[in-house]
Design a protein around this motif. Structure first.
Motif, PDB file in Angstrom:
ATOM      1  N   ARG A 323       0.813  -1.215   0.000  1.00 18.55           N
ATOM      2  CA  ARG A 323       0.000   0.000   0.000  1.00 18.55           C
ATOM      3  C   ARG A 323       0.847   1.265   0.000  1.00 18.55           C
ATOM      4  O   ARG A 323       0.377   2.326  -0.427  1.00 18.55           O
ATOM      5  CB  ARG A 323      -0.901   0.012   1.240  1.00 18.55           C
ATOM      6  CG  ARG A 323      -2.000  -1.008   1.208  1.00 18.55           C
ATOM      7  CD  ARG A 323      -2.716  -1.020   2.539  1.00 18.55           C
ATOM      8  NE  ARG A 323      -3.780  -2.017   2.563  1.00 18.55           N
ATOM      9  CZ  ARG A 323      -4.386  -2.414   3.657  1.00 18.55           C
ATOM     10  NH1 ARG A 323      -4.026  -1.889   4.835  1.00 18.55           N
ATOM     11  NH2 ARG A 323      -5.343  -3.322   3.618  1.00 18.55           N
ATOM     12  N   VAL A 324       2.056   1.199   0.539  1.00 19.68           N
ATOM     13  CA  VAL A 324       2.887   2.391   0.705  1.00 19.68           C
ATOM     14  C   VAL A 324       4.223   2.192   0.017  1.00 19.68           C
ATOM     15  O   VAL A 324       4.855   1.137   0.155  1.00 19.68           O
ATOM     16  CB  VAL A 324       3.116   2.701   2.201  1.00 19.68           C
ATOM     17  CG1 VAL A 324       4.118   3.833   2.381  1.00 19.68           C
ATOM     18  CG2 VAL A 324       1.798   3.052   2.878  1.00 19.68           C
ATOM     19  N   ASN A 413      -0.727   3.076   6.798  1.00 23.26           N
ATOM     20  CA  ASN A 413      -1.739   2.300   6.096  1.00 23.26           C
ATOM     21  C   ASN A 413      -1.758   0.825   6.507  1.00 23.26           C
ATOM     22  O   ASN A 413      -1.907  -0.060   5.670  1.00 23.26           O
ATOM     23  CB  ASN A 413      -1.533   2.417   4.579  1.00 23.26           C
ATOM     24  CG  ASN A 413      -2.851   2.468   3.823  1.00 23.26           C
ATOM     25  OD1 ASN A 413      -3.863   1.952   4.278  1.00 23.26           O
ATOM     26  ND2 ASN A 413      -2.828   3.083   2.652  1.00 23.26           N
ATOM     27  N   LYS A 737       3.772   7.294  -1.639  1.00 19.44           N
ATOM     28  CA  LYS A 737       2.409   6.947  -2.025  1.00 19.44           C
ATOM     29  C   LYS A 737       1.771   6.097  -0.938  1.00 19.44           C
ATOM     30  O   LYS A 737       2.423   5.247  -0.336  1.00 19.44           O
ATOM     31  CB  LYS A 737       2.396   6.177  -3.348  1.00 19.44           C
ATOM     32  CG  LYS A 737       2.880   6.984  -4.539  1.00 19.44           C
ATOM     33  CD  LYS A 737       2.821   6.173  -5.820  1.00 19.44           C
ATOM     34  CE  LYS A 737       3.281   7.004  -7.011  1.00 19.44           C
ATOM     35  NZ  LYS A 737       3.244   6.239  -8.268  1.00 19.44           N
ATOM     36  N   GLY A 738       0.485   6.353  -0.690  1.00 19.47           N
ATOM     37  CA  GLY A 738      -0.294   5.485   0.172  1.00 19.47           C
ATOM     38  C   GLY A 738      -0.332   5.847   1.635  1.00 19.47           C
ATOM     39  O   GLY A 738      -0.907   5.088   2.430  1.00 19.47           O
ATOM     40  N   ARG A 740      -1.643   7.620   5.060  1.00 20.78           N
ATOM     41  CA  ARG A 740      -3.002   7.895   5.497  1.00 20.78           C
ATOM     42  C   ARG A 740      -3.042   9.148   6.369  1.00 20.78           C
ATOM     43  O   ARG A 740      -2.121   9.438   7.128  1.00 20.78           O
ATOM     44  CB  ARG A 740      -3.547   6.722   6.305  1.00 20.78           C
ATOM     45  CG  ARG A 740      -3.725   5.459   5.479  1.00 20.78           C
ATOM     46  CD  ARG A 740      -5.010   5.484   4.670  1.00 20.78           C
ATOM     47  NE  ARG A 740      -6.170   5.342   5.536  1.00 20.78           N
ATOM     48  CZ  ARG A 740      -7.435   5.426   5.114  1.00 20.78           C
ATOM     49  NH1 ARG A 740      -7.689   5.695   3.833  1.00 20.78           N
ATOM     50  NH2 ARG A 740      -8.434   5.268   5.947  1.00 20.78           N
ATOM     51  N   THR A 746      -6.318   9.031   1.869  1.00 18.07           N
ATOM     52  CA  THR A 746      -5.065   8.435   1.421  1.00 18.07           C
ATOM     53  C   THR A 746      -4.344   9.465   0.565  1.00 18.07           C
ATOM     54  O   THR A 746      -4.963  10.111  -0.290  1.00 18.07           O
ATOM     55  CB  THR A 746      -5.320   7.150   0.610  1.00 18.07           C
ATOM     56  OG1 THR A 746      -6.045   6.223   1.430  1.00 18.07           O
ATOM     57  CG2 THR A 746      -4.015   6.514   0.170  1.00 18.07           C
ATOM     58  N   ASP A 748      -0.877  10.715  -1.774  1.00 20.85           N
ATOM     59  CA  ASP A 748       0.339  10.510  -2.554  1.00 20.85           C
ATOM     60  C   ASP A 748       0.984  11.875  -2.786  1.00 20.85           C
ATOM     61  O   ASP A 748       0.290  12.856  -3.070  1.00 20.85           O
ATOM     62  CB  ASP A 748       0.039   9.882  -3.914  1.00 20.85           C
ATOM     63  CG  ASP A 748      -0.712   8.558  -3.823  1.00 20.85           C
ATOM     64  OD1 ASP A 748      -0.669   7.927  -2.749  1.00 20.85           O
ATOM     65  OD2 ASP A 748      -1.339   8.171  -4.829  1.00 20.85           O
ATOM     66  N   SER A 763     -10.406   9.420  -1.016  1.00 18.87           N
ATOM     67  CA  SER A 763     -11.179   8.926   0.124  1.00 18.87           C
ATOM     68  C   SER A 763     -12.274   8.017  -0.409  1.00 18.87           C
ATOM     69  O   SER A 763     -12.466   7.904  -1.632  1.00 18.87           O
ATOM     70  CB  SER A 763     -11.769  10.072   0.934  1.00 18.87           C
ATOM     71  OG  SER A 763     -12.695  10.796   0.169  1.00 18.87           O
ATOM     72  N   LEU A 785     -11.844   7.033  -3.944  1.00 18.93           N
ATOM     73  CA  LEU A 785     -10.818   5.990  -3.966  1.00 18.93           C
ATOM     74  C   LEU A 785     -11.164   4.890  -4.959  1.00 18.93           C
ATOM     75  O   LEU A 785     -12.302   4.429  -4.999  1.00 18.93           O
ATOM     76  CB  LEU A 785     -10.682   5.387  -2.560  1.00 18.93           C
ATOM     77  CG  LEU A 785      -9.522   4.440  -2.329  1.00 18.93           C
ATOM     78  CD1 LEU A 785      -8.188   5.178  -2.496  1.00 18.93           C
ATOM     79  CD2 LEU A 785      -9.598   3.866  -0.911  1.00 18.93           C
TER      80      LEU A 785
END
Length: 785
Positions: A323-324, A413, A737-738, A740, A746, A748, A763, A785
């Protein structure tokens, strides 16, 4: 073949078309998310960790022998005990009177006699053989390989993108490869051994432990090790544990020889290990018969093809980890082994921005690997410990360490890693309510500095570290933050009663300071920190230490916000509002520093104490911000600078907290200075954080660091989303990226020449949000999102 040409050829090959072992070797050779080394681990702090939230393993990668040091998250000695002290309540008013009257020596002496727990407590962090207990190693799975001759082309790696540890080397014309991962879907440790020449794999496997174990054959293809821990009362009558290993080979033979497992002449071998205990107190563990459960887990895993197990492991892990992403540049350093990169930084003071990013992702990896739903929460060493007497009992220390372990959960995240902390806090409510009643005649629940899996919530054996009273309030902060980041109302309905009961305790606990008229917490401490009064008296206890006051303010505010979200506005919430308004807020000393105690006491360590307790209001709290409370922010900075000048940064978790504090002060360059300091001085060859140079591993430093990096890039605690609020000069360009933000967003970000070049906020539904970019605030609509 030239390395660049080789990598070019590898890049042109579809990984899906290659055997899984070949895929792993390629990934760990080329991925920027790999720790890698050109020799086996010689000691524990060089070995590589894998874990599924419960089953942990340290992989050494040896050639003649492989040591796989094992852990299972509930392997604790000790047992439940009644440690609450009935004599405490009668002495409480006198201790308070003495403290208000400035008779600190008498007050502390009386507290040592009357206010601490009944019994020996944690035995000053040596609790393996007392009821408090100790988290312990499960043991070792050792593979002694048949004589192979000298090895060459050795490589050992941990790929953070796959959560697989590998080792490969050549002996003559044969290449041996090893893969190790801990499967969350399968709840087993998996060890895969392959060779590109048939019939070359042979070894003897054993399961051992430093004490309290017996190993026997488990059929013709496995071993079983079992034992029982010390309960701290009657000797070997504590928790029972079991570990099972099974071998599945292609070619050759597998058999058992007494207490050992023999494999000879195999083409490939897959080892499966399952382990468990009969621990029942923690809710997710109830009703799980460990002997049958481990046998079923082992049989289910062994019945599946290796590629299927590996694929399920990757799918489960990567849905969280991927996710990140973070790119700070400096990729050329990846050609060096990880330990050499660390040594180069320490010797030459050479920046390694890519290693800074790798250490950030390593913390996310460790959190995923040590905190999964249904398991115990991550403690002082996560799930990795190789001793019977684990440092500080491997306990839950709640004057900082447990909370710091979960600082990165929301921002990076990984909200799915939060439930074990929720369950742990929830499990302390019942014993904590008894402690609150017996010691203080208060409603609600309380837990003191040290706690364990057996429900120990009493003040431990000395007030210096045992009578910090803000722990319940601090533990409720992540309960609120989880809602602030997710907006999950059903979750909040479960969390609110825990927060409310904690607030009920503090409503009963607070008393009026006769000199100021303000409501204060006490007797309590600024954790583990001794003061010197103006007349030379020394002590730990006082009435209204800053950390308590700040944390109670935070708890009361979060309870008020939670009640509003749930549509509750009754008389009790009004009491909380009134009490919050009467708290003694942060004060500034005559020398410009933030007050740590209610009076201008001297610091027994000349300002260099490792704890940064009175700076809670700056981070992780939100009571002090540079924009809204500039005078208090300046005072916090001055306090921090004195601490650092006198040595607090020499402790890993303290340096990690420092990164976050400077990020909140919008000073990216100072935050980065302590990122570099940690890498040069406090990070072991396997990237584990050390308490201090040469000292033992504590995971909070890793996880505090991983919280600090995004805090430099994104903040959302002050009513807006701030992009790059503390970007250092050392990171002129990059991308993340990713991440929170509070409110369920979220984010980036890309930047160039230290300015935001592009950004994206998403979102679950399109909605407006305030965003601060390059110093200007504007309202934008988040994308769906």
């Amino acid at each position: 073949m030239a390395p660049k040409l080789l990598l070019g050829l590898l890049a042109s090959v579809s990984l899906a078309a290659l055997p899984t072992t070949a895929q792993a070797v390629i990934v760990t050779q080329s991925s920027g998310l790999a720790l890698w080394y050109d020799k086996p681990a010689g000691q524990w702090m060089e070995a590589l960790p894998v874990g599924n939230g419960r089953l942990g393993c340290m992989v050494f990668g040896g050639v003649d022998a492989e040591r796989l040091q094992l852990n299972e998250g509930s392997v604790w000695s000790g047992s439940p005990e009644d440690s609450d002290n009935p004599s405490a309540l009668a002495a409480l008013p006198e201790v308070r009177r003495l403290l208000f009257d400035g008779k600190y020596t008498e007050a502390n002496a009386l507290a040592i006699k009357k206010l601490i727990c009944k019994g020996v407590g944690s035995k000053f962090a040596d609790g393996a053989n007392v009821p408090f207990g100790c988290y312990q190693t499960l043991g070792d799975l050792t593979l002694k390989f048949d004589a192979q001759g000298g090895a060459s082309d050795y490589r050992r790696a941990l790929d953070l993108d796959t959560a697989i540890a590998t080792a490969s080397y050549r002996v003559g014309d044969a290449t041996f490869t090893r893969e190790v991962f801990s499967s969350a879907p399968g709840q087993v440790l998996v060890v895969r051994l392959t060779c590109d020449k048939p019939g070359k794999i042979g070894f003897t496997a054993s399961l051992t432990r430093p004490e309290r174990f017996a190993t026997a054959a488990d059929g013709s293809d496995g071993l079983v090790m079992s034992g029982q821990m010390d309960d701290g009362l009657n000797g070997p009558n504590g928790m029972k544990y079991i570990a099972r290993v099974k071998a599945v080979a292609d070619g050759g033979t597998v058999n058992t020889d007494g207490n050992n497992l023999r494999v000879e002449g195999a083409n490939t071998v897959t080892l499966f290990l399952a382990a468990g205990t009969d621990y029942k107190l923690y809710p997710p563990y109830r009703g799980k018969p460990h002997e049958k459960l481990t046998a079923d887990q082992l049989a289910a895993a062994a019945a599946k093809p290796y590629d299927e197990l590996r694929k399920a492991h990757l799918a489960d892990y990567q849905k969280l980890f991927r996710r990140v992403s973070l790119d700070l540049g400096g990729h050329e350093a990846r050609t060096l082994p990880t330990d050499q990169r660390l040594a180069r930084m320490a010797k030459n003071k050479t920046p390694d921005l890519d290693l800074e990013a790798l250490l950030f992702q390593y913390g996310r990896y460790l959190l995923i690997s040590s905190s999964r739903p249904g398991n115990l929460a991550s403690s002082l060493q996560g799930v990795w410990a190789d001793q019977i007497r684990t440092p500080w009992c491997g306990q839950y220390t709640v004057d900082l360490n447990v909370q710091m372990n979960y600082w990165p959960v929301e921002t990076t995240n990984l909200a799915e890693c939060f439930p074990p902390l929720f369950d742990l806090i929830d499990s302390w409510r019942v014993p904590g309510a008894k402690t609150a009643k017996v010691h203080y005649n208060a409603k609600g629940w309380i837990v003191h500095t040290v706690a364990n899996v057996w429900g120990f919530t009493s003040p431990s054996e000395h007030p210096a570290f045992g009578m910090y009273m803000g722990a319940g309030a601090w533990l409720c902060q992540p309960l609120w933050e989880h809602y602030a980041f997710t907006g999950d109302r059903e979750y909040l309905k479960r969390a609110y009663p825990i927060m409310k009961e904690s607030a009920e305790f503090y409503l009963d606990w607070l008393v009026k300071n006769p000199k100021t008229g303000k409501m204060v917490s006490g007797p309590s401490t600024s954790p583990e920190h001794e003061y010197i009064a103006a007349d030379g008296q020394r002590g730990w206890l006082c009435m209204g230490p800053s950390m308590d006051q700040q944390q109670i303010w935070d708890l009361f505010g979060n309870v008020i916000e939670a009640a509003k979200e749930l549509g509750i506005d009754d008389e009790w919430v009004g009491r909380v509002r009134d009490a919050r308004a009467q708290l003694a807020g942060p004060q500034i000393r005559s020398d410009g520093r933030l007050m740590e105690w209610p009076e201008e006491f001297k610091d027994s360590e000349n300002g260099g104490h490792r704890h940064l307790s009175h700076l809670f209001a700056l981070y992780p709290g939100r009571q002090i911000t540079p924009r809204d409370t500039p005078e208090l922010a300046a005072a916090a900075r001055k306090s921090l600078e004195l601490r650092l000048a006198n040595g607090s940064s020499q402790v890993g978790w303290s340096s990690a907290w420092t990164i976050n504090l400077f990020a909140r002060l919008a000073d990216g360059d100072k935050a980065h200075e302590y990122i570099v300091y940690m890498l040069e001085n406090l990070i072991a060859p396997n990237l584990f954080d050390r308490v201090s140079q040469g000292a033992v591993f504590m995971i909070d430093g890793n996880l505090g660091y991983t919280a600090g990096v995004p805090e430099m890039l994104l903040q959302s605690h002050a009513g807006e989303i701030a992009l790059l609020p503390a970007l250092p000069k050392a990171w002129p360009s990059g991308s993340v990226k990713g991440l929170r933000a509070r409110g369920g967003f979220t984010v980036d970000i890309e930047w160039k020449d230290r300015k935001v070049s592009s950004w994206r906020i998403t979102s679950a539904e399109p909605r407006e949000v305030k965003v601060r970019i390059d110093g200007e605030t504007k309202t934008v609509k988040a994308e769906k999102l």
